[in-house]
Design a protein around this motif. Structure first.
Motif, PDB file in Angstrom:
ATOM      1  N   ILE A 506      21.270  20.749 -15.626  1.00 14.85           N
ATOM      2  CA  ILE A 506      22.310  19.353 -15.775  1.00 14.85           C
ATOM      3  C   ILE A 506      20.964  18.413 -14.913  1.00 14.85           C
ATOM      4  O   ILE A 506      20.979  17.059 -15.517  1.00 14.85           O
ATOM      5  N   PHE A 507      20.783  18.360 -13.595  1.00 15.99           N
ATOM      6  CA  PHE A 507      19.741  17.669 -13.020  1.00 15.99           C
ATOM      7  C   PHE A 507      18.638  17.884 -13.664  1.00 15.99           C
ATOM      8  O   PHE A 507      17.976  16.627 -13.336  1.00 15.99           O
ATOM      9  N   LEU A 508      17.706  18.560 -14.368  1.00 20.36           N
ATOM     10  CA  LEU A 508      16.764  18.893 -14.392  1.00 20.36           C
ATOM     11  C   LEU A 508      16.506  18.115 -15.915  1.00 20.36           C
ATOM     12  O   LEU A 508      15.853  17.238 -16.008  1.00 20.36           O
ATOM     13  N   VAL A 509      17.702  17.597 -16.673  1.00 22.81           N
ATOM     14  CA  VAL A 509      17.981  17.337 -18.386  1.00 22.81           C
ATOM     15  C   VAL A 509      17.687  16.367 -17.739  1.00 22.81           C
ATOM     16  O   VAL A 509      17.035  14.957 -18.119  1.00 22.81           O
ATOM     17  N   MET A 510      18.425  15.649 -17.139  1.00 25.63           N
ATOM     18  CA  MET A 510      18.408  13.932 -16.353  1.00 25.63           C
ATOM     19  C   MET A 510      17.418  13.642 -15.234  1.00 25.63           C
ATOM     20  O   MET A 510      16.898  12.147 -15.870  1.00 25.63           O
ATOM     21  N   ALA A 511      16.525  14.549 -14.968  1.00 29.66           N
ATOM     22  CA  ALA A 511      15.225  13.942 -14.475  1.00 29.66           C
ATOM     23  C   ALA A 511      14.759  13.799 -15.346  1.00 29.66           C
ATOM     24  O   ALA A 511      13.536  12.679 -15.549  1.00 29.66           O
ATOM     25  N   LEU A 512      14.300  14.591 -16.470  1.00 29.77           N
ATOM     26  CA  LEU A 512      13.436  14.629 -17.733  1.00 29.77           C
ATOM     27  C   LEU A 512      14.344  12.785 -18.533  1.00 29.77           C
ATOM     28  O   LEU A 512      12.856  12.053 -18.497  1.00 29.77           O
ATOM     29  N   ALA A 513      15.023  12.673 -18.483  1.00 27.29           N
ATOM     30  CA  ALA A 513      15.313  11.186 -19.368  1.00 27.29           C
ATOM     31  C   ALA A 513      15.095  10.652 -18.445  1.00 27.29           C
ATOM     32  O   ALA A 513      14.653   9.332 -18.276  1.00 27.29           O
ATOM     33  N   SER A 514      14.927  10.149 -16.752  1.00 28.50           N
ATOM     34  CA  SER A 514      15.138   9.244 -16.270  1.00 28.50           C
ATOM     35  C   SER A 514      12.938   9.147 -16.390  1.00 28.50           C
ATOM     36  O   SER A 514      12.396   8.081 -16.177  1.00 28.50           O
ATOM     37  N   VAL A 515      11.961  10.186 -17.001  1.00 26.80           N
ATOM     38  CA  VAL A 515      11.135  10.062 -16.988  1.00 26.80           C
ATOM     39  C   VAL A 515      10.573   9.689 -18.099  1.00 26.80           C
ATOM     40  O   VAL A 515      10.001   8.178 -17.838  1.00 26.80           O
ATOM     41  N   ILE A 516      11.008   9.814 -18.824  1.00 28.24           N
ATOM     42  CA  ILE A 516      11.695   8.839 -20.084  1.00 28.24           C
ATOM     43  C   ILE A 516      11.296   7.207 -19.760  1.00 28.24           C
ATOM     44  O   ILE A 516      11.277   6.412 -20.431  1.00 28.24           O
ATOM     45  N   GLY A 517      13.059   7.018 -19.478  1.00 31.43           N
ATOM     46  CA  GLY A 517      13.180   6.014 -19.462  1.00 31.43           C
ATOM     47  C   GLY A 517      11.318   5.073 -18.201  1.00 31.43           C
ATOM     48  O   GLY A 517      11.197   3.670 -18.648  1.00 31.43           O
ATOM     49  N   VAL A 518      11.374   5.766 -17.278  1.00 26.10           N
ATOM     50  CA  VAL A 518      10.453   5.117 -16.353  1.00 26.10           C
ATOM     51  C   VAL A 518       9.003   5.001 -17.677  1.00 26.10           C
ATOM     52  O   VAL A 518       8.502   3.864 -17.711  1.00 26.10           O
ATOM     53  N   GLY A 519       8.423   5.725 -18.532  1.00 25.15           N
ATOM     54  CA  GLY A 519       7.555   5.513 -19.979  1.00 25.15           C
ATOM     55  C   GLY A 519       8.346   4.344 -20.408  1.00 25.15           C
ATOM     56  O   GLY A 519       7.312   3.153 -20.496  1.00 25.15           O
ATOM     57  N   LEU A 520       9.323   4.392 -20.213  1.00 20.23           N
ATOM     58  CA  LEU A 520       9.600   2.880 -21.629  1.00 20.23           C
ATOM     59  C   LEU A 520      10.067   1.331 -20.682  1.00 20.23           C
ATOM     60  O   LEU A 520       8.985   0.164 -21.241  1.00 20.23           O
ATOM     61  N   ASP A 521      10.132   1.001 -19.322  1.00 18.63           N
ATOM     62  CA  ASP A 521      10.114   0.507 -18.920  1.00 18.63           C
ATOM     63  C   ASP A 521       8.441   0.213 -18.676  1.00 18.63           C
ATOM     64  O   ASP A 521       7.987  -1.263 -18.130  1.00 18.63           O
ATOM     65  N   ILE A 522       8.051   0.842 -18.085  1.00 17.21           N
ATOM     66  CA  ILE A 522       5.967  -0.074 -18.577  1.00 17.21           C
ATOM     67  C   ILE A 522       5.942  -0.409 -20.011  1.00 17.21           C
ATOM     68  O   ILE A 522       4.895  -0.841 -19.786  1.00 17.21           O
ATOM     69  N   LEU A 523       6.034   0.143 -20.869  1.00 18.53           N
ATOM     70  CA  LEU A 523       5.826  -0.113 -22.377  1.00 18.53           C
ATOM     71  C   LEU A 523       6.657  -1.569 -21.826  1.00 18.53           C
ATOM     72  O   LEU A 523       5.620  -2.362 -22.784  1.00 18.53           O
ATOM     73  N   LEU A 524       7.712  -1.910 -21.482  1.00 19.12           N
ATOM     74  CA  LEU A 524       8.586  -3.040 -22.468  1.00 19.12           C
ATOM     75  C   LEU A 524       8.098  -4.827 -20.603  1.00 19.12           C
ATOM     76  O   LEU A 524       7.242  -4.957 -21.133  1.00 19.12           O
ATOM     77  N   ALA A 525       7.204  -3.829 -19.699  1.00 18.04           N
ATOM     78  CA  ALA A 525       6.016  -4.887 -18.901  1.00 18.04           C
ATOM     79  C   ALA A 525       5.132  -4.993 -19.243  1.00 18.04           C
ATOM     80  O   ALA A 525       4.951  -6.107 -19.552  1.00 18.04           O
ATOM     81  N   TYR A 526       4.314  -3.972 -19.718  1.00 12.16           N
ATOM     82  CA  TYR A 526       3.057  -4.636 -20.678  1.00 12.16           C
ATOM     83  C   TYR A 526       3.185  -5.284 -22.264  1.00 12.16           C
ATOM     84  O   TYR A 526       2.754  -6.436 -22.085  1.00 12.16           O
ATOM     85  N   ARG A 527       4.625  -4.946 -23.045  1.00 16.46           N
ATOM     86  CA  ARG A 527       4.842  -6.108 -24.154  1.00 16.46           C
ATOM     87  C   ARG A 527       5.666  -7.173 -23.631  1.00 16.46           C
ATOM     88  O   ARG A 527       5.432  -8.088 -24.472  1.00 16.46           O
ATOM     89  N   THR A 528       5.589  -8.066 -22.026  1.00 15.98           N
ATOM     90  CA  THR A 528       6.228  -8.835 -21.973  1.00 15.98           C
ATOM     91  C   THR A 528       6.092  -9.698 -20.830  1.00 15.98           C
ATOM     92  O   THR A 528       6.105 -10.387 -20.328  1.00 15.98           O
ATOM     93  N   LYS A 529       4.343  -8.933 -20.617  1.00 13.78           N
ATOM     94  CA  LYS A 529       3.370  -9.931 -19.133  1.00 13.78           C
ATOM     95  C   LYS A 529       3.175 -11.068 -19.640  1.00 13.78           C
ATOM     96  O   LYS A 529       3.432 -12.157 -18.748  1.00 13.78           O
ATOM     97  N   GLU A 530       2.975 -11.270 -21.470  1.00 21.36           N
ATOM     98  CA  GLU A 530       2.682 -13.023 -21.109  1.00 21.36           C
ATOM     99  C   GLU A 530       3.517 -13.879 -21.044  1.00 21.36           C
ATOM    100  O   GLU A 530       3.637 -14.550 -20.481  1.00 21.36           O
ATOM    101  N   ILE A 531       5.463 -13.356 -21.428  1.00 19.59           N
ATOM    102  CA  ILE A 531       6.399 -14.399 -20.960  1.00 19.59           C
ATOM    103  C   ILE A 531       6.622 -14.722 -19.633  1.00 19.59           C
ATOM    104  O   ILE A 531       7.051 -15.899 -18.923  1.00 19.59           O
ATOM    105  N   TYR A 532       6.097 -13.665 -18.710  1.00 18.81           N
ATOM    106  CA  TYR A 532       6.311 -13.393 -17.526  1.00 18.81           C
ATOM    107  C   TYR A 532       5.730 -14.338 -17.201  1.00 18.81           C
ATOM    108  O   TYR A 532       5.936 -14.938 -15.634  1.00 18.81           O
ATOM    109  N   ALA A 533       4.103 -14.949 -17.293  1.00 17.22           N
ATOM    110  CA  ALA A 533       3.625 -14.873 -16.895  1.00 17.22           C
ATOM    111  C   ALA A 533       3.672 -16.586 -16.678  1.00 17.22           C
ATOM    112  O   ALA A 533       3.840 -17.495 -16.356  1.00 17.22           O
TER     113      ALA A 533
END
Length: 549
Positions: A506-533
């Motif tokens: 269970i913990f290993l699967v949730m660790a994998l889900a967290s890694v997926i979340g990291v990728g999505l957050d980095i993608l969102l940060a890249y896509r929104t960098k102009e609005i935050y600027a």
């Protein structure tokens, strides 16, 4: 003039008295996260397997999905009425659970228990809506501090309940449920008399005064958090020491009552010139100016003003006001939605299953882990809100990067618990608490900055659907099925599992889900960098104009 001064003094004191009662309401509104404290009692009394028990916790979280009803009602019903709905619903939901756990009545059918847990979960949405909407309207120039303080106390509420019950009732599940039923009911009845909308600050002096008072509330909150953590670590939880602990804790929670008294005395001592200054500034004009100021900073006023020049509305871009459908048609909304799911869904799974996780790893008393998750969740909310705002003003750092950092830390925590290294549950409780708190604190302003403030309430409620959805996926399905696969049946229809293997996969699967979340957050940060600027530039312009004036 004397009458006006007296009226102003009374209004200021009443506004702060209402905020104090709001803090008290938030201090007891985190009961949704306390399921682990009595889940083992329900499991044994009702002869449930882990999947059935986890689905009970899902029913509790499903109650939050109906929070949209409280949001819609906030525009039609008064604050006291909303509070009353919440406190009576909680009294019924948790009261019936107490009747079952205390063996006053025989266990109800499974579906009926689901209904009452859902009612208990939904009750807090009414309390939170009444408190947040009213206080943000009362302190329009300080929405950030208001939200941070109130959400911080929600984070502490689980530890407050858990430690009080441990100190006074030796963590007996039936006594704990009595607290969950009666204490919120009594506190909300108190708030009914004092929490109401008051005209916001209309002068620079009042605005400065609010800032100082909010600093006091933050200091008290940190003292409470450190005090609770110290009690958990000391380990002496019986006799006179426990009574003394409970007395001091109640004193600390009651201490902010000094703020409205100080505000009343200070406003009485203000000179007549201050009163006249307030009279000369029309309240309506002040409110409009405040609203425009907040929108300019948080929602990129340049884009909004450009939209107003267009006769026919075009599809909005990030930073402009989005309707629910317009937001849901964007890629950024779903990136934020799924990344939020990876964070809060896995975090809820740990909190809902903390009782069984502790027993599987050999701990007889898991209350300390429930309390630690709550306390460190408080620090996650407070620190992430402050740090993200600081770096946004200083360097235009996109807020989703803070979510990415929390997801990395959360993945490490899950790996440590999967490996069952010594004291991993202590570390895991702190990590999950901090990262869960960061997720909740960062997503609130992020949604408003990307999709505007006009329809923010409904958009945020759509995002909050991740709580019951994440609870169902990670707690109800993942943890339930995999635990049952490892567990040994017990007489009467239940099951049990002891050992690190019970939750490893269970913990290993949730660790994998967290890694997926990291990728999505980095993608969102890249896509929104102009609005935050743009937001960064807007804040810099505001700061420069303030220095010139």
């Amino acid at each position: 003039m004397g009458f006006l001064r007296s009226s102003s003094s009374y209004s200021s004191a009443l506004k702060w008295l209402g905020f104090v009662t709001a803090v008290w309401v938030q201090s007891i509104s985190g009961n949704n996260y306390t399921f682990s404290n009595y889940s083992s009692a329900l499991k044994s009394l009702m002869n449930l397997n882990q999947l059935q028990l986890n689905n009970l916790s899902v029913a509790k979280d499903v109650g939050k999905a109906f929070g949209i009803l409280a949001g819609l009602a906030s525009d039609r019903l008064s604050t006291p009425v909303i509070l009353l709905i919440g406190c009576f619903e909680g009294l019924l939901g948790y009261g019936v659970q107490w009747l079952v756990v205390s063996r006053t009545i025989t266990p109800l059918p499974y579906w009926q228990m689901c209904v009452f847990l859902c009612m208990g979960g939904n009750s807090t949405t009414w309390m939170n809506t009444a408190v947040l909407v009213t206080c943000i309207r009362n302190f329009r120039r300080n929405r950030g501090p208001v939200s941070g303080i109130l959400k911080g106390y929600v984070g502490l509420s689980t530890a407050i309940f858990t430690d009080l019950c441990t100190a006074l009732f030796s963590n007996y599940p039936a006594s704990f449920l009595v607290l969950l039923a009666v204490v919120p009911f009594a506190v909300c009845l108190t708030a009914v008399f004092f929490l109401r909308e008051i005209p916001p600050a209309s002068s620079a002096d009042e605005d400065s005064e609010e800032t100082r008072y909010f600093a006091v509330f933050n200091i008290v909150a940190v003292v409470v958090a450190v005090y609770l953590q110290s009690y958990d670590l000391i380990g002496i939880k019986t006799g006179v020491f426990s009574v003394a602990f409970a007395s001091i804790l109640l004193f600390l929670l009651f201490s902010p009552i000094a703020v409205p008294f100080h505000a009343f005395i200070r406003s009485l001592n203000r000179g007549e010139q201050d009163v006249e200054g307030q009279i000369q500034e029309p309240l309506l004009s002040s409110e409009i100016a405040e609203e425009k100021e907040v929108i300019a900073v948080e929602a990129a006023a340049a884009a909004v003003e450009e939209e107003n020049l267009v006769g026919e509305r075009k599809r909005p871009v990030l930073g402009e006001d989005h309707t629910i459908m317009e937001a849901m048609l964007t890629v950024d909304f779903w990136v934020l939605f799924v990344s939020f799911l990876c964070g809060v869904g896995t975090g809820l799974a740990v909190m809902n299953n903390m009782g069984q996780i502790g027993l599987a790893l050999g701990y007889t008393d898991v209350s300390i882990f429930v309390s630690m998750t709550s306390i460190w969740g408080f620090f996650g909310r407070i620190l992430s809100g402050t740090l993200s705002e600081h770096f946004l003003k200083k360097a235009g750092t996109p807020r989703p990067l803070w979510n990415a950092a929390s997801q990395i830390l959360m993945a490490v925590g899950y790996l440590l618990m999967a490996l069952a290294v010594p004291n991993s549950l202590y570390i895991g409780s702190m990590v999950v608490g901090v990262c869960y708190g960061v997720r909740l604190a960062i997503t609130v302003p992020t949604a408003s900055e990307l999709f505007g403030l006009k329809y923010y309430g409904l958009i945020y409620n759509i995002l909050v659907l991740n709580l019951p959805l994440g609870s169902f996926l990670f707690s109800g399905l993942l943890a339930g099925f995999l635990y049952d696969a490892e567990a040994t049946p017990t007489p009467g229809g239940g099951n049990t599992c002891v050992g690190a293997h019970c939750y490893r996969l269970i913990f290993l699967v949730m660790a994998l889900a967290s890694v997926i979340g990291v990728g999505l957050d980095i993608l969102l940060a890249y896509r929104t960098k102009e609005i935050y600027a743009k937001i960064h530039a807007s804040k810099q312009v505001k700061k420069a104009s303030s220095n010139l004036s």
